[in-house]
Scaffold this motif. Sequence first.
Motif, PDB file in Angstrom:
ATOM      1  N   PRO A  70      -0.875 -21.627  -3.445  1.00 49.75           N
ATOM      2  CA  PRO A  70       0.312 -21.061  -4.158  1.00 49.75           C
ATOM      3  C   PRO A  70       0.439 -21.431  -5.798  1.00 49.75           C
ATOM      4  CG  PRO A  70       0.819 -22.683  -2.385  1.00 49.75           C
ATOM      5  CD  PRO A  70      -0.549 -22.547  -2.487  1.00 49.75           C
ATOM      6  N   ASP A  71      -0.268 -22.518  -6.317  1.00 49.32           N
ATOM      7  CA  ASP A  71      -0.225 -22.837  -7.710  1.00 49.32           C
ATOM      8  C   ASP A  71      -1.049 -21.923  -8.440  1.00 49.32           C
ATOM      9  OD1 ASP A  71      -1.564 -24.671  -9.837  1.00 49.32           O
ATOM     10  OD2 ASP A  71       0.458 -25.292  -9.533  1.00 49.32           O
ATOM     11  N   ARG A  72      -0.897 -20.996  -9.210  1.00 50.96           N
ATOM     12  CA  ARG A  72      -1.417 -20.404  -9.906  1.00 50.96           C
ATOM     13  C   ARG A  72      -2.716 -20.842 -10.920  1.00 50.96           C
ATOM     14  NH1 ARG A  72      -1.657 -16.297 -14.547  1.00 50.96           N
ATOM     15  NH2 ARG A  72      -2.693 -14.710 -13.742  1.00 50.96           N
ATOM     16  N   GLN A  73      -2.038 -21.946 -11.705  1.00 49.22           N
ATOM     17  CA  GLN A  73      -3.088 -22.704 -12.431  1.00 49.22           C
ATOM     18  C   GLN A  73      -4.246 -23.380 -11.744  1.00 49.22           C
ATOM     19  OE1 GLN A  73      -2.812 -22.819 -15.679  1.00 49.22           O
ATOM     20  NE2 GLN A  73      -4.900 -23.951 -15.934  1.00 49.22           N
ATOM     21  N   GLN A  74      -3.890 -23.928 -10.317  1.00 53.34           N
ATOM     22  CA  GLN A  74      -5.000 -24.093  -9.642  1.00 53.34           C
ATOM     23  C   GLN A  74      -5.924 -22.996  -9.050  1.00 53.34           C
ATOM     24  OE1 GLN A  74      -3.707 -25.954  -6.080  1.00 53.34           O
ATOM     25  NE2 GLN A  74      -5.737 -26.641  -5.679  1.00 53.34           N
ATOM     26  N   ARG A  75      -5.415 -22.009  -8.972  1.00 51.16           N
ATOM     27  CA  ARG A  75      -6.228 -20.955  -8.426  1.00 51.16           C
ATOM     28  C   ARG A  75      -7.239 -20.422  -9.611  1.00 51.16           C
ATOM     29  NH1 ARG A  75      -1.085 -18.907  -6.854  1.00 51.16           N
ATOM     30  NH2 ARG A  75      -1.000 -17.028  -8.526  1.00 51.16           N
ATOM     31  N   LEU A  76      -6.552 -20.024 -10.541  1.00 51.16           N
ATOM     32  CA  LEU A  76      -7.268 -19.585 -11.813  1.00 51.16           C
ATOM     33  C   LEU A  76      -8.376 -20.727 -12.225  1.00 51.16           C
ATOM     34  CD1 LEU A  76      -4.317 -18.416 -14.275  1.00 51.16           C
ATOM     35  CD2 LEU A  76      -6.159 -16.938 -12.904  1.00 51.16           C
ATOM     36  N   GLU A  77      -8.168 -21.895 -12.054  1.00 51.90           N
ATOM     37  CA  GLU A  77      -9.278 -23.290 -12.315  1.00 51.90           C
ATOM     38  C   GLU A  77     -10.312 -22.921 -11.323  1.00 51.90           C
ATOM     39  OE1 GLU A  77      -9.786 -27.844 -12.766  1.00 51.90           O
ATOM     40  OE2 GLU A  77      -7.903 -27.269 -12.104  1.00 51.90           O
ATOM     41  N   LEU A  78      -9.980 -22.746 -10.101  1.00 47.55           N
ATOM     42  CA  LEU A  78     -10.981 -22.404  -9.074  1.00 47.55           C
ATOM     43  C   LEU A  78     -11.722 -21.221  -9.171  1.00 47.55           C
ATOM     44  CD1 LEU A  78     -12.184 -23.318  -6.367  1.00 47.55           C
ATOM     45  CD2 LEU A  78     -10.323 -22.059  -5.201  1.00 47.55           C
ATOM     46  N   LEU A  79     -10.944 -20.283  -9.488  1.00 49.10           N
ATOM     47  CA  LEU A  79     -11.777 -18.805  -9.804  1.00 49.10           C
ATOM     48  C   LEU A  79     -12.914 -18.962 -11.049  1.00 49.10           C
ATOM     49  CD1 LEU A  79      -8.985 -16.483  -9.099  1.00 49.10           C
ATOM     50  CD2 LEU A  79     -10.926 -16.663  -7.720  1.00 49.10           C
ATOM     51  N   ARG A  80     -12.356 -19.700 -12.100  1.00 44.39           N
ATOM     52  CA  ARG A  80     -13.361 -19.507 -13.095  1.00 44.39           C
ATOM     53  C   ARG A  80     -14.469 -20.660 -12.780  1.00 44.39           C
ATOM     54  NH1 ARG A  80      -8.102 -20.437 -16.015  1.00 44.39           N
ATOM     55  NH2 ARG A  80      -7.768 -18.309 -17.267  1.00 44.39           N
ATOM     56  N   ALA A  81     -14.396 -21.715 -11.995  1.00 49.04           N
ATOM     57  CA  ALA A  81     -15.121 -22.450 -11.802  1.00 49.04           C
ATOM     58  C   ALA A  81     -16.296 -21.807 -10.819  1.00 49.04           C
ATOM     59  CB  ALA A  81     -14.686 -23.738 -11.088  1.00 49.04           C
ATOM     60  N   VAL A  82     -15.561 -21.002  -9.697  1.00 51.40           N
ATOM     61  CA  VAL A  82     -16.471 -20.422  -8.624  1.00 51.40           C
ATOM     62  C   VAL A  82     -17.316 -19.386  -9.531  1.00 51.40           C
ATOM     63  CG1 VAL A  82     -16.375 -18.754  -6.885  1.00 51.40           C
ATOM     64  CG2 VAL A  82     -15.124 -20.778  -6.630  1.00 51.40           C
ATOM     65  N   HIS A  83     -16.637 -18.315 -10.302  1.00 49.59           N
ATOM     66  CA  HIS A  83     -17.382 -17.733 -10.936  1.00 49.59           C
ATOM     67  C   HIS A  83     -18.815 -18.158 -11.886  1.00 49.59           C
ATOM     68  CE1 HIS A  83     -18.440 -14.350 -13.572  1.00 49.59           C
ATOM     69  NE2 HIS A  83     -17.990 -13.436 -12.806  1.00 49.59           N
ATOM     70  N   TYR A  84     -18.451 -19.218 -12.556  1.00 49.32           N
ATOM     71  CA  TYR A  84     -19.359 -20.059 -13.220  1.00 49.32           C
ATOM     72  C   TYR A  84     -20.423 -20.564 -12.568  1.00 49.32           C
ATOM     73  CZ  TYR A  84     -21.466 -23.231 -16.533  1.00 49.32           C
ATOM     74  OH  TYR A  84     -22.487 -23.661 -17.429  1.00 49.32           O
ATOM     75  N   GLU A  85     -20.248 -21.353 -11.588  1.00 52.51           N
ATOM     76  CA  GLU A  85     -21.172 -21.986 -10.845  1.00 52.51           C
ATOM     77  C   GLU A  85     -21.853 -20.893  -9.893  1.00 52.51           C
ATOM     78  OE1 GLU A  85     -22.222 -24.962 -11.235  1.00 52.51           O
ATOM     79  OE2 GLU A  85     -20.420 -25.777 -12.483  1.00 52.51           O
ATOM     80  N   ALA A  86     -21.416 -19.899  -9.483  1.00 54.49           N
ATOM     81  CA  ALA A  86     -22.115 -18.998  -8.920  1.00 54.49           C
ATOM     82  C   ALA A  86     -23.065 -18.194  -9.466  1.00 54.49           C
ATOM     83  CB  ALA A  86     -21.195 -17.963  -7.958  1.00 54.49           C
ATOM     84  N   LEU A  87     -22.797 -17.769 -10.578  1.00 52.40           N
ATOM     85  CA  LEU A  87     -23.455 -17.014 -11.630  1.00 52.40           C
ATOM     86  C   LEU A  87     -24.829 -18.068 -11.982  1.00 52.40           C
ATOM     87  CD1 LEU A  87     -21.483 -14.527 -13.758  1.00 52.40           C
ATOM     88  CD2 LEU A  87     -22.672 -14.051 -11.475  1.00 52.40           C
ATOM     89  N   ARG A  88     -24.302 -19.218 -12.451  1.00 62.11           N
ATOM     90  CA  ARG A  88     -25.410 -19.997 -12.629  1.00 62.11           C
ATOM     91  C   ARG A  88     -26.480 -20.273 -11.737  1.00 62.11           C
ATOM     92  NH1 ARG A  88     -25.972 -25.849 -14.002  1.00 62.11           N
ATOM     93  NH2 ARG A  88     -24.308 -26.289 -12.467  1.00 62.11           N
ATOM     94  N   ALA A  89     -26.129 -20.393 -10.333  1.00 62.70           N
ATOM     95  CA  ALA A  89     -26.956 -20.523  -9.364  1.00 62.70           C
ATOM     96  C   ALA A  89     -27.691 -18.920  -8.982  1.00 62.70           C
ATOM     97  CB  ALA A  89     -26.394 -21.206  -7.985  1.00 62.70           C
ATOM     98  N   ARG A  90     -27.276 -17.959  -9.494  1.00 62.90           N
ATOM     99  CA  ARG A  90     -27.765 -16.466  -9.269  1.00 62.90           C
ATOM    100  C   ARG A  90     -27.266 -16.327  -7.756  1.00 62.90           C
ATOM    101  NH1 ARG A  90     -32.420 -19.244  -9.489  1.00 62.90           N
ATOM    102  NH2 ARG A  90     -33.384 -18.126  -7.989  1.00 62.90           N
ATOM    103  N   LEU A  91     -25.879 -16.471  -7.791  1.00 63.03           N
ATOM    104  CA  LEU A  91     -25.344 -16.115  -6.438  1.00 63.03           C
ATOM    105  C   LEU A  91     -23.942 -15.094  -6.783  1.00 63.03           C
ATOM    106  CD1 LEU A  91     -24.822 -19.819  -4.597  1.00 63.03           C
ATOM    107  CD2 LEU A  91     -26.393 -17.887  -4.089  1.00 63.03           C
ATOM    108  N   ASP A  92     -23.744 -14.440  -5.775  1.00 63.63           N
ATOM    109  CA  ASP A  92     -22.349 -13.570  -5.812  1.00 63.63           C
ATOM    110  C   ASP A  92     -21.176 -14.300  -5.887  1.00 63.63           C
ATOM    111  OD1 ASP A  92     -20.544 -11.611  -5.395  1.00 63.63           O
ATOM    112  OD2 ASP A  92     -21.544 -10.529  -4.064  1.00 63.63           O
ATOM    113  N   PRO A  93     -20.223 -14.044  -6.846  1.00 63.54           N
ATOM    114  CA  PRO A  93     -19.090 -15.143  -6.745  1.00 63.54           C
ATOM    115  C   PRO A  93     -18.198 -14.913  -5.390  1.00 63.54           C
ATOM    116  CG  PRO A  93     -19.298 -14.260  -8.936  1.00 63.54           C
ATOM    117  CD  PRO A  93     -20.354 -13.707  -8.063  1.00 63.54           C
TER     118      PRO A  93
END
Length: 196
Positions: A70-93
Amino acid sequence: MKGLLLTLAVLLPLPGNAGNQLYEPLADSVRQRLSRMVSDRAPASLHFRSAHDGQRWIDEMDQRLARRLPDRQQRLELLRAVHYEALRARLDPQLVLGLIEVESGFRKYAVSRAGARGYMQVMPFWVKQIGQPNHNLFHLRTNLAYGCAILRHYLDMERGDYFRALGRYNGSLGKPDYPNLVFAAWKGRWKYDAPT
């Protein structure tokens, strides 16, 4: 009484769905590569063809994740981190989002019966294998860096076979239930066809 139950629910870790991921000895070159991946502390940044594409992805994933976090700030932080770490590992976010859904239900402090921790249900032995003693598997970026690095390792080991790599990740190699759950989440609820 209701307040006490709410306090306990917040303080006690919720169970995760991780299987019993197995410890496997790593070659020194693999250990060093994975160690570099989990030690990177560069700021998480989105990498899209355009700012518009990036905002579109964030908005779409934010809407899908809203009922779980429910917390938008937490969602955005998670989504940015998922996108960054996934691409860094050559994975689909979206694969990583599907895996998190199945593993922890997007619960940061989930702990499985086998002892796996956090969003991506990382087993503590990985800290000794490729990390540093001060790495906290409940820390968002640390958990995602480990989880993505481990999944990339298994994908490389299985020559791109997602079914087998996901089985290894969950400790259920050869059993279809877990890979099928992740595939359903990845290609269903987290499917995204716009440019990334």
